[in-house]
Design a protein around this motif. Structure first.
Motif, PDB file in Angstrom:
ATOM      1  N   UNK A  48      -6.220 -33.706 -15.340  1.00  0.00           N
ATOM      2  CA  UNK A  48      -6.207 -33.335 -16.766  1.00  0.00           C
ATOM      3  C   UNK A  48      -4.752 -33.043 -17.170  1.00  0.00           C
ATOM      4  N   UNK A  49      -4.016 -34.112 -17.460  1.00  0.00           N
ATOM      5  CA  UNK A  49      -2.602 -33.984 -17.823  1.00  0.00           C
ATOM      6  C   UNK A  49      -2.429 -33.172 -19.094  1.00  0.00           C
ATOM      7  N   UNK A  50      -3.286 -33.380 -20.055  1.00  0.00           N
ATOM      8  CA  UNK A  50      -3.178 -32.649 -21.324  1.00  0.00           C
ATOM      9  C   UNK A  50      -3.317 -31.149 -21.109  1.00  0.00           C
ATOM     10  N   UNK A  51      -4.251 -30.761 -20.218  1.00  0.00           N
ATOM     11  CA  UNK A  51      -4.450 -29.331 -19.945  1.00  0.00           C
ATOM     12  C   UNK A  51      -3.218 -28.742 -19.250  1.00  0.00           C
ATOM     13  N   UNK A  52      -2.638 -29.527 -18.317  1.00  0.00           N
ATOM     14  CA  UNK A  52      -1.432 -29.043 -17.639  1.00  0.00           C
ATOM     15  C   UNK A  52      -0.284 -28.836 -18.620  1.00  0.00           C
ATOM     16  N   UNK A  53      -0.142 -29.787 -19.538  1.00  0.00           N
ATOM     17  CA  UNK A  53       0.922 -29.666 -20.542  1.00  0.00           C
ATOM     18  C   UNK A  53       0.682 -28.462 -21.443  1.00  0.00           C
ATOM     19  N   UNK A  54      -0.561 -28.304 -21.893  1.00  0.00           N
ATOM     20  CA  UNK A  54      -0.886 -27.167 -22.761  1.00  0.00           C
ATOM     21  C   UNK A  54      -0.666 -25.847 -22.029  1.00  0.00           C
ATOM     22  N   UNK A 107       1.466 -25.325 -19.571  1.00  0.00           N
ATOM     23  CA  UNK A 107       2.914 -25.080 -19.438  1.00  0.00           C
ATOM     24  C   UNK A 107       3.484 -24.466 -20.712  1.00  0.00           C
ATOM     25  N   UNK A 108       3.093 -24.996 -21.852  1.00  0.00           N
ATOM     26  CA  UNK A 108       3.586 -24.443 -23.107  1.00  0.00           C
ATOM     27  C   UNK A 108       3.003 -23.050 -23.386  1.00  0.00           C
ATOM     28  N   UNK A 109       1.768 -22.825 -22.943  1.00  0.00           N
ATOM     29  CA  UNK A 109       1.170 -21.497 -23.103  1.00  0.00           C
ATOM     30  C   UNK A 109       1.974 -20.449 -22.321  1.00  0.00           C
ATOM     31  N   UNK A 110       2.323 -20.806 -21.082  1.00  0.00           N
ATOM     32  CA  UNK A 110       3.125 -19.872 -20.271  1.00  0.00           C
ATOM     33  C   UNK A 110       4.499 -19.624 -20.904  1.00  0.00           C
ATOM     34  N   UNK A 111       5.107 -20.695 -21.397  1.00  0.00           N
ATOM     35  CA  UNK A 111       6.427 -20.574 -22.018  1.00  0.00           C
ATOM     36  C   UNK A 111       6.367 -19.688 -23.259  1.00  0.00           C
ATOM     37  N   UNK A 112       5.381 -19.948 -24.118  1.00  0.00           N
ATOM     38  CA  UNK A 112       5.263 -19.172 -25.361  1.00  0.00           C
ATOM     39  C   UNK A 112       4.856 -17.730 -25.093  1.00  0.00           C
ATOM     40  N   UNK A 145      -4.973 -25.467 -27.861  1.00  0.00           N
ATOM     41  CA  UNK A 145      -4.767 -26.797 -27.287  1.00  0.00           C
ATOM     42  C   UNK A 145      -5.311 -26.870 -25.870  1.00  0.00           C
ATOM     43  N   UNK A 146      -5.112 -25.790 -25.089  1.00  0.00           N
ATOM     44  CA  UNK A 146      -5.605 -25.770 -23.719  1.00  0.00           C
ATOM     45  C   UNK A 146      -7.131 -25.822 -23.701  1.00  0.00           C
ATOM     46  N   UNK A 147      -7.734 -25.125 -24.647  1.00  0.00           N
ATOM     47  CA  UNK A 147      -9.201 -25.148 -24.736  1.00  0.00           C
ATOM     48  C   UNK A 147      -9.709 -26.555 -25.019  1.00  0.00           C
ATOM     49  N   UNK A 148      -9.026 -27.216 -25.968  1.00  0.00           N
ATOM     50  CA  UNK A 148      -9.430 -28.590 -26.285  1.00  0.00           C
ATOM     51  C   UNK A 148      -9.186 -29.520 -25.106  1.00  0.00           C
TER      52      UNK A 148
END
Length: 275
Positions: free
Chosen positions: A7-13, A15-20, A259-262
Motif C-alpha cells: 500500500x504505497x499510498x498509505x506509506x506516503x500518507x 510519512x507526511x502524517x509523521x512529518x506534520x 488521506x491515510x484513512x482513505x
C-alpha cells in the motif's frame, strides 16, 4: 498501478502524517516554552550565541548587585567620616577657647577633659563604622589596602578597587593632652587643621569612588538591557509566527490522517474486484 500487496499510498500518507505531527509538536513546544530554540537542532549556532548572551546577562545582574554593595560600603564610610569631621570642628573650637587669655589653667583642664573624650569618640566611630562586620575607618581591614568589586563579565579588567583611608586618632595624629595649656592648645590647633584636611581628603576619595560606582552601575544596567534584547531576538519565540505554523501543521496533520484513512481503505476496495 492498483495493488494490494504493497500500500504505497498509505506509506506516503503515513510519512507526511509523521512529518506534520512532528511540526505540530515542535510549534506547541515553542509556544508553551516561549523559546524559539527548544532543542539544539532548531538552531545550533543561535543556541550557542544565545546561551553565551544569557550567561553574560546573569553575570551582569550579579555585577549590578556588587555595584550596589560597593556604593553602600562607601556611603557607610562617608557617614562615619562626616561624624569625625563634625567632632574635629568641635575640637578646633575647644582649642581656640583654650588659647584665650580669658580662661585659667583650671578651666583648661575642663576643656581638655572634653577634648580627650572627643578623641576617644573618634576612635569609637572609626572602629564602629562597619559593613558586614568589617570596620571601615580604623585601618585594620582589607579596605585600608583595597578591596576589589567585580563590575562586569571580565574578572581581569572589570573590577573596581575600593580603598578607604584610616581615620582613627593615631592616623590623624591627635594628642589627648593637645589643650591643657595655652602652648599645647596652639599646637593642637595646628594638628586639628591637619586632621581636618586629612578627613576632607578621605571623603573626597570616597566621593570619587562613589561616582565611579554610580556611572558603572548605569553602564551595567544599559548592558543588561541591550544583551537581554539581543538574547531575546535569538532565543525567544515569535508567538504570532509560531501560532501560524501550528495552525498550518494542525490542518496538514488532519489532512494526512484523512488521506491515510482513505489509503488504508484502498486495499479493501480493490479486493472487491476479486469477487
Amino acid at each position: 498501478m492498483p495493488v494490494i500487496a504493497t500500500n504505497t499510498a498509505a506509506n506516503t500518507a503515513l510519512r507526511y502524517l509523521n512529518l506534520n505531527s512532528t511540526q505540530e509538536s515542535s510549534s506547541v513546544a515553542k509556544l508553551s516554552s516561549g523559546s524559539r530554540i527548544t532543542k539544539a537542532s532548531d538552531d545550533a549556532a543561535g543556541l550557542a550565541v544565545g546561551v553565551r548572551l544569557q550567561s553574560d546577562v546573569t553575570v551582569l545582574q550579579q555585577a549590578s548587585t556588587n555595584a550596589s554593595h560597593g556604593m553602600s560600603v562607601l556611603q557607610t564610610a562617608d557617614g562615619g567620616a562626616s561624624r569625625i569631621s563634625d567632632i574635629l570642628q568641635r575640637m578646633k573650637t575647644l582649642a581656640a577657647q583654650s588659647l584665650s587669655g580669658a580662661v585659667t589653667d583650671d578651666e583648661r583642664a575642663y576643656i581638655n577633659s572634653e577634648f580627650t573624650q572627643l578623641i576617644s569618640e573618634i576612635d569609637s566611630i572609626a572602629t564602629g563604622t562597619r559593613f558586614n562586620g568589617e570596620a571601615l575607618l580604623d585601618g585594620t581591614t582589607d579596605f585600608a589596602t583595597g578591596v576589589d568589586f567585580l563590575l562586569g563579565t571580565d574578572a581581569a579588567t572589570d573590577t573596581l578597587t575600593v580603598t578607604i583611608d584610616d581615620l582613627d586618632s593615631t592616623a590623624l595624629t591627635l594628642n589627648a593632652s593637645t589643650v591643657d595649656t595655652q602652648a599645647n592648645a596652639s599646637t593642637a590647633a595646628a594638628s586639628i587643621d591637619t586632621a581636618i584636611d586629612t578627613v576632607l581628603s578621605a571623603r573626597a576619595s570616597i566621593g570619587a569612588q562613589m561616582s565611579r560606582f554610580d556611572y558603572r552601575g548605569q553602564m551595567i544596567e544599559t548592558s543588561i538591557e541591550n544583551l537581554s534584547s539581543a538574547q531575546s531576538a535569538i532565543m525567544d519565540a515569535d508567538v504570532a509566527e509560531e501560532q501560524s505554523n501550528l495552525t498550518t501543521a494542525e490542518v496538514l496533520t488532519d489532512a494526512s490522517i484523512s488521506a491515510l484513512s482513505h489509503a488504508n481503505d484502498m486495499a479493501t476496495r480493490l479486493s472487491k474486484l476479486l469477487q
